[in-house]
Design a protein around this motif. Structure first.
Motif, PDB file in Angstrom:
ATOM      1  N   UNK A  38       0.822  -1.210   0.000  1.00 41.92           N
ATOM      2  CA  UNK A  38       0.000   0.000   0.000  1.00 41.92           C
ATOM      3  C   UNK A  38       0.853   1.256   0.000  1.00 41.92           C
ATOM      4  N   UNK A  39       0.350   2.272  -0.654  1.00 42.32           N
ATOM      5  CA  UNK A  39       0.918   3.612  -0.557  1.00 42.32           C
ATOM      6  C   UNK A  39       0.242   4.273   0.639  1.00 42.32           C
ATOM      7  N   UNK A  40       1.017   4.966   1.460  1.00 44.51           N
ATOM      8  CA  UNK A  40       0.450   5.645   2.618  1.00 44.51           C
ATOM      9  C   UNK A  40       0.723   7.138   2.509  1.00 44.51           C
ATOM     10  N   UNK A  41      -0.286   7.917   2.783  1.00 40.22           N
ATOM     11  CA  UNK A  41      -0.120   9.368   2.811  1.00 40.22           C
ATOM     12  C   UNK A  41      -0.420   9.833   4.236  1.00 40.22           C
ATOM     13  N   UNK A  42       0.626  10.290   4.920  1.00 36.98           N
ATOM     14  CA  UNK A  42       0.461  10.743   6.304  1.00 36.98           C
ATOM     15  C   UNK A  42      -0.284  12.071   6.327  1.00 36.98           C
ATOM     16  N   UNK A  43      -1.227  12.166   7.242  1.00 35.07           N
ATOM     17  CA  UNK A  43      -2.024  13.378   7.416  1.00 35.07           C
ATOM     18  C   UNK A  43      -2.174  13.610   8.912  1.00 35.07           C
ATOM     19  N   UNK A  44      -2.437  14.828   9.276  1.00 34.49           N
ATOM     20  CA  UNK A  44      -2.741  15.123  10.678  1.00 34.49           C
ATOM     21  C   UNK A  44      -4.222  15.462  10.763  1.00 34.49           C
ATOM     22  N   UNK A  45      -4.924  14.752  11.622  1.00 34.92           N
ATOM     23  CA  UNK A  45      -6.355  14.961  11.829  1.00 34.92           C
ATOM     24  C   UNK A  45      -6.555  15.517  13.230  1.00 34.92           C
ATOM     25  N   UNK A  46      -7.732  16.068  13.525  1.00 32.40           N
ATOM     26  CA  UNK A  46      -7.986  16.580  14.871  1.00 32.40           C
ATOM     27  C   UNK A  46      -7.779  15.534  15.967  1.00 32.40           C
ATOM     28  N   UNK A  47      -7.981  14.258  15.620  1.00 32.67           N
ATOM     29  CA  UNK A  47      -7.818  13.190  16.613  1.00 32.67           C
ATOM     30  C   UNK A  47      -6.404  12.626  16.642  1.00 32.67           C
ATOM     31  N   UNK A  48      -5.509  13.124  15.753  1.00 30.75           N
ATOM     32  CA  UNK A  48      -4.125  12.659  15.741  1.00 30.75           C
ATOM     33  C   UNK A  48      -3.680  12.225  14.362  1.00 30.75           C
ATOM     34  N   UNK A  49      -2.554  11.480  14.289  1.00 36.21           N
ATOM     35  CA  UNK A  49      -2.025  11.077  12.987  1.00 36.21           C
ATOM     36  C   UNK A  49      -2.963  10.135  12.250  1.00 36.21           C
ATOM     37  N   UNK A  50      -2.947  10.244  10.929  1.00 41.07           N
ATOM     38  CA  UNK A  50      -3.795   9.436  10.062  1.00 41.07           C
ATOM     39  C   UNK A  50      -2.995   9.083   8.826  1.00 41.07           C
ATOM     40  N   UNK A  51      -3.017   7.839   8.415  1.00 44.00           N
ATOM     41  CA  UNK A  51      -2.404   7.414   7.157  1.00 44.00           C
ATOM     42  C   UNK A  51      -3.514   7.046   6.189  1.00 44.00           C
ATOM     43  N   UNK A  52      -3.630   7.813   5.077  1.00 40.98           N
ATOM     44  CA  UNK A  52      -4.569   7.416   4.044  1.00 40.98           C
ATOM     45  C   UNK A  52      -3.925   6.277   3.268  1.00 40.98           C
ATOM     46  N   UNK A  53      -4.674   5.235   3.051  1.00 42.66           N
ATOM     47  CA  UNK A  53      -4.210   4.074   2.300  1.00 42.66           C
ATOM     48  C   UNK A  53      -4.624   4.272   0.845  1.00 42.66           C
ATOM     49  N   UNK A  54      -3.638   4.158  -0.047  1.00 38.74           N
ATOM     50  CA  UNK A  54      -3.911   4.335  -1.471  1.00 38.74           C
ATOM     51  C   UNK A  54      -3.382   3.150  -2.270  1.00 38.74           C
ATOM     52  N   UNK A  55      -4.059   2.880  -3.369  1.00 47.82           N
ATOM     53  CA  UNK A  55      -3.592   1.927  -4.372  1.00 47.82           C
ATOM     54  C   UNK A  55      -3.608   2.680  -5.698  1.00 47.82           C
ATOM     55  N   UNK A  56      -2.468   2.712  -6.356  1.00 47.29           N
ATOM     56  CA  UNK A  56      -2.332   3.463  -7.615  1.00 47.29           C
ATOM     57  C   UNK A  56      -2.830   4.895  -7.455  1.00 47.29           C
ATOM     58  N   UNK A  57      -2.555   5.506  -6.297  1.00 48.18           N
ATOM     59  CA  UNK A  57      -2.910   6.901  -6.053  1.00 48.18           C
ATOM     60  C   UNK A  57      -4.342   7.134  -5.616  1.00 48.18           C
ATOM     61  N   UNK A  65      -5.381   6.363  14.932  1.00 47.92           N
ATOM     62  CA  UNK A  65      -5.297   5.963  16.327  1.00 47.92           C
ATOM     63  C   UNK A  65      -6.682   5.727  16.905  1.00 47.92           C
ATOM     64  N   UNK A  66      -6.743   4.921  17.932  1.00 48.28           N
ATOM     65  CA  UNK A  66      -8.009   4.719  18.633  1.00 48.28           C
ATOM     66  C   UNK A  66      -8.385   6.064  19.254  1.00 48.28           C
ATOM     67  N   UNK A  67      -9.567   6.586  18.944  1.00 45.30           N
ATOM     68  CA  UNK A  67      -9.943   7.921  19.431  1.00 45.30           C
ATOM     69  C   UNK A  67      -9.942   7.996  20.959  1.00 45.30           C
ATOM     70  N   UNK A  68      -9.574   9.162  21.495  1.00 47.69           N
ATOM     71  CA  UNK A  68      -9.536   9.308  22.949  1.00 47.69           C
ATOM     72  C   UNK A  68     -10.906   9.105  23.618  1.00 47.69           C
ATOM     73  N   UNK A  69     -11.987   9.320  22.865  1.00 47.60           N
ATOM     74  CA  UNK A  69     -13.323   9.157  23.447  1.00 47.60           C
ATOM     75  C   UNK A  69     -13.860   7.730  23.290  1.00 47.60           C
ATOM     76  N   UNK A  70     -13.040   6.814  22.735  1.00 44.62           N
ATOM     77  CA  UNK A  70     -13.462   5.409  22.612  1.00 44.62           C
ATOM     78  C   UNK A  70     -13.524   4.793  24.009  1.00 44.62           C
ATOM     79  N   UNK A  71     -14.406   3.838  24.205  1.00 47.76           N
ATOM     80  CA  UNK A  71     -14.483   3.177  25.514  1.00 47.76           C
ATOM     81  C   UNK A  71     -13.134   2.578  25.908  1.00 47.76           C
ATOM     82  N   UNK A  72     -12.833   2.646  27.193  1.00 52.28           N
ATOM     83  CA  UNK A  72     -11.574   2.084  27.695  1.00 52.28           C
ATOM     84  C   UNK A  72     -11.480   0.613  27.311  1.00 52.28           C
ATOM     85  N   UNK A  73     -10.302   0.217  26.844  1.00 48.25           N
ATOM     86  CA  UNK A  73     -10.090  -1.167  26.454  1.00 48.25           C
ATOM     87  C   UNK A  73     -10.491  -1.484  25.023  1.00 48.25           C
ATOM     88  N   UNK A  74     -10.861  -0.453  24.237  1.00 48.54           N
ATOM     89  CA  UNK A  74     -11.217  -0.700  22.839  1.00 48.54           C
ATOM     90  C   UNK A  74     -10.023  -1.305  22.121  1.00 48.54           C
TER      91      UNK A  74
END
Length: 140
Positions: A38-57, A65-74
């Motif tokens: 996979x091609x990965x494009x790193x981005x910064x989102x309000x919830x933290x780092x994000x890698x967009x997964x691309x195939x042929x662009x 990342x697991x969002x901070x508001x996710x239930x504990x132990x997610x």
């Protein structure tokens, strides 16, 4: 957005996006990049780092990342998104059909409107109505 995936972003009922929520975005990105090429494009989102997964662009998924508001132990998990014509109507139907809304419909700027639900058997799913910028706008 246009390209080979364009139809799934507009077709009611089509699986359109897959997203990994994980405790280590970088390590997961390295793993899947090596495994699937996979091609990965790193981005910064309000919830933290994000890698967009691309195939042929073409974007077809993401790693976040697991969002901070996710239930504990997610645990880390892959999540699917299904395109719908109207997320708010879909959320109402979920409840009518015996499912449960876990995240009420909300807007994602530049992407669309989505919600998270659990079906009557307990499986999680996301539904989304895309609202991409006009053709020719910077897609990132």
């Amino acid at each position: 957005m246009s390209g080979p995936y364009d139809k799934i972003y507009k077709t009611h009922g089509a699986f359109s996006w897959n997203e990994l929520m994980t405790s280590d975005v970088a390590a997961a990105g390295d793993f899947y990049k090596e495994l699937f090429g996979w091609e990965l494009k790193a981005m910064e989102m309000p919830t933290g780092p994000y890698n967009m997964v691309r195939i042929d662009g073409e974007g077809m998924g993401g790693i976040m990342g697991i969002p901070p508001n996710a239930p504990e132990g997610t645990p880390p998990s892959w999540n699917c998104y299904v395109t719908v014509d109207d997320v708010d109507k879909g959320a109402t139907q979920v409840a009518e059909l015996g499912g449960e809304i876990l995240a009420q419909p909300f807007d994602i700027p530049g992407v669309g409107r989505m919600c998270v639900f659990k079906d009557p058997q307990g499986a999680l799913c996301h539904m989304i109505t895309y609202n991409f910028p006009e053709e020719g706008a910077d897609e990132g």
